[in-house]
Design a protein around this motif. Structure first.
Motif, PDB file in Angstrom:
ATOM      1  N   VAL A 113      40.013  37.824  45.426  1.00  0.00           N
ATOM      2  CA  VAL A 113      40.242  38.579  44.195  1.00  0.00           C
ATOM      3  C   VAL A 113      39.020  39.434  43.901  1.00  0.00           C
ATOM      4  O   VAL A 113      37.887  38.951  43.962  1.00  0.00           O
ATOM      5  N   PHE A 114      39.258  40.703  43.588  1.00  0.00           N
ATOM      6  CA  PHE A 114      38.202  41.579  43.071  1.00  0.00           C
ATOM      7  C   PHE A 114      38.568  41.979  41.654  1.00  0.00           C
ATOM      8  O   PHE A 114      39.717  42.327  41.392  1.00  0.00           O
ATOM      9  N   SER A 141      34.509  42.007  35.388  1.00  0.00           N
ATOM     10  CA  SER A 141      33.404  41.048  35.368  1.00  0.00           C
ATOM     11  C   SER A 141      32.501  41.228  36.588  1.00  0.00           C
ATOM     12  O   SER A 141      31.674  40.376  36.883  1.00  0.00           O
ATOM     13  N   ARG A 142      32.694  42.333  37.293  1.00  0.00           N
ATOM     14  CA  ARG A 142      31.946  42.639  38.518  1.00  0.00           C
ATOM     15  C   ARG A 142      32.017  41.478  39.509  1.00  0.00           C
ATOM     16  O   ARG A 142      31.011  41.105  40.117  1.00  0.00           O
ATOM     17  N   LEU A 143      33.210  40.929  39.648  1.00  0.00           N
ATOM     18  CA  LEU A 143      33.402  39.785  40.548  1.00  0.00           C
ATOM     19  C   LEU A 143      34.120  40.240  41.812  1.00  0.00           C
ATOM     20  O   LEU A 143      35.257  40.714  41.766  1.00  0.00           O
ATOM     21  N   ASN A 144      33.428  40.118  42.946  1.00  0.00           N
ATOM     22  CA  ASN A 144      34.070  40.423  44.213  1.00  0.00           C
ATOM     23  C   ASN A 144      34.180  39.129  45.021  1.00  0.00           C
ATOM     24  O   ASN A 144      33.357  38.838  45.873  1.00  0.00           O
ATOM     25  N   ALA A 145      35.207  38.341  44.706  1.00  0.00           N
ATOM     26  CA  ALA A 145      35.403  37.059  45.392  1.00  0.00           C
ATOM     27  C   ALA A 145      36.337  37.261  46.574  1.00  0.00           C
ATOM     28  O   ALA A 145      37.410  36.665  46.658  1.00  0.00           O
ATOM     29  N   THR A 146      35.934  38.154  47.487  1.00  0.00           N
ATOM     30  CA  THR A 146      36.739  38.436  48.681  1.00  0.00           C
ATOM     31  C   THR A 146      35.841  38.410  49.898  1.00  0.00           C
ATOM     32  O   THR A 146      34.619  38.442  49.772  1.00  0.00           O
ATOM     33  N   ILE A 169      41.764  44.012  42.536  1.00  0.00           N
ATOM     34  CA  ILE A 169      42.623  43.828  43.708  1.00  0.00           C
ATOM     35  C   ILE A 169      42.891  42.339  43.817  1.00  0.00           C
ATOM     36  O   ILE A 169      41.951  41.539  43.820  1.00  0.00           O
ATOM     37  N   VAL A 170      44.165  41.974  43.850  1.00  0.00           N
ATOM     38  CA  VAL A 170      44.503  40.570  44.047  1.00  0.00           C
ATOM     39  C   VAL A 170      45.320  40.452  45.319  1.00  0.00           C
ATOM     40  O   VAL A 170      46.395  41.040  45.446  1.00  0.00           O
TER      41      VAL A 170
END
Lengths: 464, 242
Positions: A135-136, A140-145, A183-184
């Motif tokens: 998930v991006f 929250s400026r989270l790029n968990a990809t 992006i999910v």
């Protein structure tokens, strides 16, 4: 029925654990930690791996339960055989959401393991995946990809059932200067599905449109209900890949047999107000127009062109799509006549002829944008020997600025290198611009469809 | 719930049909369910004697069609089991007697339940209205050009049920057949409003009644004023709770 807020943890978590974090560059468990660390996410980041002291200079934990701080999101990237244990640990720790990157579940036929993992997680832990790249979320400026580290920030939330397509798109956004708000990669949709995400993004302030690449649905009715509520706030564009004829097989009536294939999907999308794009090009063309423009307030469209041929092509396309180029009023005709060469045609399309320069474009666009009897403008330019396309592009940008985005305006630049420079410059300035007249008309069609939807809602139609 | 409630009335009709073990609701049973939802169905009644036929005929009005009712006879006209254009009480009695004697001669072993006496609908433009259950989206309603053309042209559109009248009008507009409704080549415009009401009613019916798997109203005769369902057929779900 899921609670209103229970997918929020995937997007704005306080603390993220990466279960299966790795010290080895190139490994998925390493790339995810790197992306989260470098993306500017301000919450806690906790790599979990019993065999490592640190990962990328972050303290590494033996087990998620060893983390003292609050962890509401876990990204699980361990081998399939260890996922079950990881989910149990998450539940024990009180984690609210898990993104299961690991593949090897229902997509390869192992439905049993997938169902078991979901039932272990319920009711407190929601799951995205398995079989996802992550998930991006720009908010929250989270790029968990494990995709590219750099993603351009924009206004569209993209939900994709295809991992490869989503990864390609992450790169593409930077290349095309067209960003996303999220992006999910939705993976196998074992728990969280399109409907949950549509509901979330419909109330997400950093998202102004929702784009979905979809192959199939597990619960069509749930998606239909969620979408018909969401489109009241934001447009939804869906690229729907092929649907099997399975539904028709058992049918024993006229209606049942004819209802097979795509007919019900088409009807449900239409009824919910979802805009169905034929493919990626059309989907992005529409999204671009919808993000950068207000919906028109009426049906009257004017086409401004410097080439007759381009005007005819645009008019044909309008007719095909049910757009109506407006009948110009006499006083507008006179106003235009006063500033255009006498051999120009003052009809719609307004043909400024091949000599039209940036100054003329600017004046005519000002005229039509100011009119209350014009609701939207399609500005076309084909490259000529003596006119600089980049100047015309600037004239269009300036006209839009003077109009303060009261009316929608889309453009096409047709020609060689200089036209492409002009096109890129407009794109950078968030102007809905296209390389052909037909695509500019398609973009206006999307805006008009949105106008008709909003009118329908205003008249009290649609779902409550 | 009162007996005016369509769901109660329809459920009674379905229950009586399932007791006799049917997988489909045919003729009078389907008509009853449809009428409970306000669908305009051509008038008919079952007669078990010449006298009963004469009695119901007075109530139905003329002209009438009479059709033998027997689960042993599939093709009624092949055995002389159908009489059309009957326009008097005397004619009804004669037609009843003739049908019974024809059937006895052709199929001496068939069990005859009676004769269906049906008001003949004036010629109208033929459309189809249907409903089905989609595996993913649930109940959905269909509209299109009717009669034998359903399969040929597949000029149909769908909406999920339940649907509003506005949605029903939209789905009518999506078909090419909508040009017929608007008045094609000098013929008067047809009653699109009543077609839409029928679609809304069929949508409510399939939403309310989980026992029913699909509905075919084909043909639905549409007139400049009003509509009339000439043949209504409903398929029941395989497992029906008793």
């Amino acid at each position: 029925m899921s609670k209103k807020s229970d997918v929020d943890c995937f997007f704005s978590p306080k603390g993220v654990a990466i279960v299966g974090a790795s010290q080895t560059p190139g490994k998925i468990g390493h790339e995810i930690v790197r992306n989260i660390k470098l993306s500017g996410f301000t919450g806690g980041v906790f790599p979990v791996n019993p065999n490592a002291e640190t990962v990328l200079d972050l303290k590494c934990y033996r087990n998620i339960s060893d983390v003292q701080a609050e962890v509401d999101l876990a990204v699980i990237a361990v081998p399939a055989g260890l996922v079950e244990g990881a989910v149990r640990d998450c539940v024990k720790k009180g984690v609210k959401g898990a993104i299961i990157i690991t593949s090897g579940f229902s997509e390869v036929g192992d439905k049993g393991l997938e169902e078991k993992v979901v039932s272990l997680a319920r009711p407190g832990l929601r799951i995205i995946g398995p079989n996802t790249f992550g998930v991006f979320y720009a908010g929250s400026r989270l790029n968990a990809t494990f995709g590219p580290g750099k993603v351009l920030r924009g206004k569209t939330a993209f939900i994709t059932q295809s991992g490869a397509l989503g990864l390609a798109l992450m790169d593409w956004t930077t290349e095309e200067k067209y960003g996303v708000s999220a992006i999910v990669s939705i993976g196998n949709k074992a728990d969280v599905d399109d409907a949950d995400l549509v509901e979330f993004f419909s109330r997400d302030p950093s998202t102004s449109s929702i784009l979905i690449y979809m192959e199939g649905l597990r619960d069509g009715r749930k998606f239909f209900e969620a979408s018909r509520r969401a489109v009241r706030k934001k447009p939804i564009v869906v690229i729907k890949a092929g649907r099997s004829a399975r539904g028709a097989q058992a049918a024993s009536s006229h209606t049942g047999s004819i209802a097979g294939q795509d007919a019900i999907f088409t009807a449900a999308f239409e009824q919910a107000g979802i805009m169905r794009a034929e493919g990626m090009t059309q989907a992005f063309d529409w999204i671009q127009a919808l993000n950068e423009n207000p919906a028109p307030k009426g049906e009257n469209i004017v086409i401004v062109t410097n080439g007759g041929g381009l005007g005819v092509l645009a008019t044909d396309r309008c007719e095909l799509l049910g757009l109506k180029p407006a009948e110009l009023s006499n006083d507008l005709k006179q106003e235009i006549q006063a500033i255009t060469p006498s051999f120009g045609s003052v009809k719609n399309p307004v043909d400024l002829t091949a000599n039209a320069d940036d100054a003329l474009y600017g004046k005519v666009l000002d005229l039509v944008l100011r009119r209350s009897d014009i609701d939207g403008v399609i500005a076309l330019f084909c490259q000529t020997a003596n006119i600089d396309p980049t100047l015309v592009a600037q004239a269009m940008l300036d006209a839009r600025t003077r109009d303060a985005l009261e009316k929608p305006i889309v453009a096409a630049f047709v020609g060689g290198h200089l036209s492409q420079v002009a096109y890129s410059r407009m794109l950078e300035k968030k102007f809905a611009v296209y390389p052909t007249a037909e695509r500019a008309v398609d973009a206006m069609y999307a805006l008009m469809a949105r106008h008709r939807q909003l009118e329908h809602f205003k008249a009290g139609g649609g779902a409550a | 719930m009162t007996s005016w409630d369509p769901h109660t009335k329809a459920s009674k009709a379905i229950a009586s049909a399932t007791r006799i073990g049917g997988r489909a609701l045919l003729g009078l049973e389907a008509d009853k369910v449809a009428r409970a939802y306000g669908i305009r169905v051509v008038k008919s009644a079952l007669a078990r004697s010449e006298k009963e036929a004469a009695f119901v005929a007075k109530d139905l009005g003329f002209p009438l069609a009479l059709k033998v009712v027997s689960s042993d006879i599939l093709h009624k006209s092949d055995v002389g089991g159908v009489k059309q254009g009957v326009d008097s009480v005397k004619g009804v009695k004669a037609a009843y007697a003739e049908i019974l004697s024809n059937v006895r001669r052709a199929r001496p072993n068939a069990t005859v339940e009676g004769v269906l006496v049906q008001r003949m609908a004036p010629e109208g433009h033929e459309f189809v209205v249907g409903a089905t259950r989609d595996q993913q989206f649930g109940p959905a309603v269909m509209f299109g050009l009717g009669g034998v053309y359903v399969e040929l042209f597949r000029d149909v559109s769908f909406r999920l049920a339940p649907l509003t009248k506005k949605e029903a009008l939209d789905m009518i507009d999506e078909t090419r057949a909508s040009r017929l409704l608007a008045g094609f080549r000098g013929s008067p415009p047809l009653d699109a409003g009543e077609v839409a009401e029928t679609l809304v009613a069929v949508g409510k019916l399939i939403t309310d009644l989980p026992e029913i798997d699909s509905v075919d109203v084909n043909p639905l005769f549409v007139y400049p004023k009003g509509v009339l369902a000439v043949d209504v057929r409903m398929i029941l779900k395989k497992a029906v709770p008793s």
